[in-house]
Structure formats: C-alpha cells, structure tokens
Write a protein that holds these residues in place. Structure first.
Motif, short mmCIF file in Angstrom:
data_model
loop_
_atom_site.label_atom_id
_atom_site.label_comp_id
_atom_site.label_asym_id
_atom_site.label_seq_id
_atom_site.Cartn_x
_atom_site.Cartn_y
_atom_site.Cartn_z
N ILE A 46 51.59 -16.74 34.85
CA ILE A 46 50.37 -16.26 35.50
C ILE A 46 49.67 -15.28 34.57
CG2 ILE A 46 49.55 -14.77 37.37
CD1 ILE A 46 51.53 -16.07 39.20
N ASN A 47 48.35 -15.37 34.52
CA ASN A 47 47.54 -14.44 33.74
C ASN A 47 46.70 -13.61 34.70
OD1 ASN A 47 48.32 -15.41 31.14
ND2 ASN A 47 47.02 -17.19 31.50
N PHE A 48 46.79 -12.28 34.56
CA PHE A 48 45.99 -11.37 35.37
C PHE A 48 44.77 -10.94 34.57
CE2 PHE A 48 50.28 -10.93 37.02
CZ PHE A 48 50.08 -10.93 38.38
N SER A 49 43.60 -10.99 35.20
CA SER A 49 42.38 -10.52 34.54
C SER A 49 42.39 -8.99 34.43
CB SER A 49 41.15 -10.97 35.33
OG SER A 49 41.07 -12.36 35.34
N GLU A 50 41.47 -8.46 33.64
CA GLU A 50 41.39 -7.01 33.47
C GLU A 50 40.91 -6.34 34.75
OE1 GLU A 50 38.74 -6.77 30.12
OE2 GLU A 50 40.41 -6.59 28.72
N PHE A 51 41.32 -5.09 34.90
CA PHE A 51 40.90 -4.27 36.03
C PHE A 51 39.86 -3.27 35.52
CE2 PHE A 51 41.84 -0.27 38.52
CZ PHE A 51 41.20 -0.68 39.67
N THR A 52 38.71 -3.23 36.17
CA THR A 52 37.61 -2.38 35.72
C THR A 52 37.15 -1.47 36.85
OG1 THR A 52 36.87 -4.11 34.20
CG2 THR A 52 35.29 -2.38 34.73
N ILE A 53 36.93 -0.20 36.51
CA ILE A 53 36.37 0.74 37.49
C ILE A 53 35.10 1.38 36.92
CG2 ILE A 53 38.60 1.29 38.55
CD1 ILE A 53 38.54 3.97 37.00
N ARG A 54 34.21 1.73 37.82
CA ARG A 54 33.03 2.54 37.50
C ARG A 54 33.17 3.80 38.32
NH1 ARG A 54 28.40 -0.09 35.64
NH2 ARG A 54 27.13 1.24 36.97
N PHE A 55 33.11 4.97 37.67
CA PHE A 55 33.38 6.22 38.37
C PHE A 55 32.38 7.29 37.96
CE2 PHE A 55 35.67 6.16 34.42
CZ PHE A 55 35.61 7.45 33.94
#
Length: 197
Positions: free
Chosen positions: A74-83
């Motif tokens: 399984i490949n997990f995509s990147e996690f992105t936050i805007r803060f």
C-alpha cells in the motif's frame, strides 16, 4: 430442503427507514491537529487532508484480456496542513527546525543536536544491533469534531516527519491585511482511524 427468501420482508425492511436513526454528516471545517512531540505548538489549522491510499497491482497476461491481480504493498499519499502562523513564528520555527535538522545542511551535529535536545520528547527505536537510538519523527493526531464541536474521531499518523515547509512571501505593497498561512507537508508510516465514542 431449499432455503426460501421472504422477499416481502426484505423489501419492507429496505423501504421503511428506521425513524430512530439520526444521521449527522461529517463536516469539512470541524477539526484540529497536534503533533505529539511538539507540545509547545498547537497548530491552528486552516485545512488538512485525509490522504489517499493506493495499492499496486500486477497484470496477468492471457490470450484474451489481461487480468488485474491484487498487489502486495500500500502507498500512502502525503499529508498536508495549512496553518495560521503566530506572530512570534514559534509554530513555523519548530517545523522549520525539525526539517533543517533532518537535512543537516551545515554539519552532522545539527541532526544530533536536534534529537539530543528532544530525547525526552521523541521516541526511541531499537537497532538491529540491539542498541537504542532517538528517532526524529513523531505521531500526529487529526481530531475530527462532531456537530457539537466535541472530539468524535482521531486520525493518528504514525512516525510522522516533515518533508517541506513552503515559502512565506512578505509584500509591503499589499493593501489588505491577511494573516500568513503556513503550508507543511509530511510523510508517515501509516495512519489509523480511532472512534472516540
């Protein structure tokens, strides 16, 4: 004796909704995000994504059509936050320091110093030799809130570390006052969804 389906009962249960069932749907603007080992910083997120998951697959050739077969990773995509960035930039700087230490652009001591200062905060991993070593990653939790703004679900990102912190553009010609929003991207080992109640 053959099993007989009572189609009248099945259709009745499908077509008659349960009046006791009340659905509260997931809201896209009710959440908060924290990184376990950066306790000084509570990220005031403007947005965060629940990453996609993909699984590879193999193709089995045949004389007719090629058949897809289940893959094994399984490949997990990147996690992105805007803060929102605080005026003293403490939340931005903690992420930046973490990222710079991982890349140690000036000397090997940058990584060792970063991890050494945080021995009580970052977890340890056991090497193949049996020795322990401080790891420069942390767990992060995206908490989803219910319709009454109470924590409902935790999405826990395991072994999280930053891979990018985007640029901030200062501009004296801007006529409106808009607060800076930082954008950070993370990689992680996996994530788990945990119901709180």
């Amino acid at each position: 004796m053959a099993y007989q389906i009572n189609s009248a009962n099945v259709l009745s249960s499908v077509n008659t909704p349960n009046p006791a069932t009340v659905y509260n749907f997931l809201r896209p603007n009710a959440f908060k995000f924290v990184i376990k080992d950066l306790p000084k910083v509570a990220y005031t997120c403007q947005s965060a994504n629940l990453p996609s998951i993909q699984m590879g697959f193999a193709v089995q050739p045949t004389p007719f059509i090629d058949l897809p077969r289940i893959g094994d990773k399984i490949n997990f995509s990147e996690f992105t936050i805007r803060f929102l960035i605080s005026e003293d930039m403490v939340n931005y700087k903690e992420l930046l320091d973490w990222l710079v230490a991982l890349g140690f652009p000036n000397s090997y001591n940058e990584f060792g110093g970063f991890v050494g200062e945080r021995l009580n905060r970052f977890p340890f991993i056991r090497l193949a030799s049996g020795e322990t070593e401080a790891a420069a990653y942390s767990d992060g939790t995206l908490t989803i809130l219910d319709s009454a703004n109470n924590p409902k679900t935790n999405i826990i990102f395991k072994d999280l570390f930053p891979t990018a912190v985007e640029a901030l553009d200062f501009d004296i010609t801007s006529s409106s006052v808009e607060f800076f929003v930082g954008i950070a991207t993370f990689k992680y080992r996996t994530f788990e969804i945990e119901a709180l109640n």
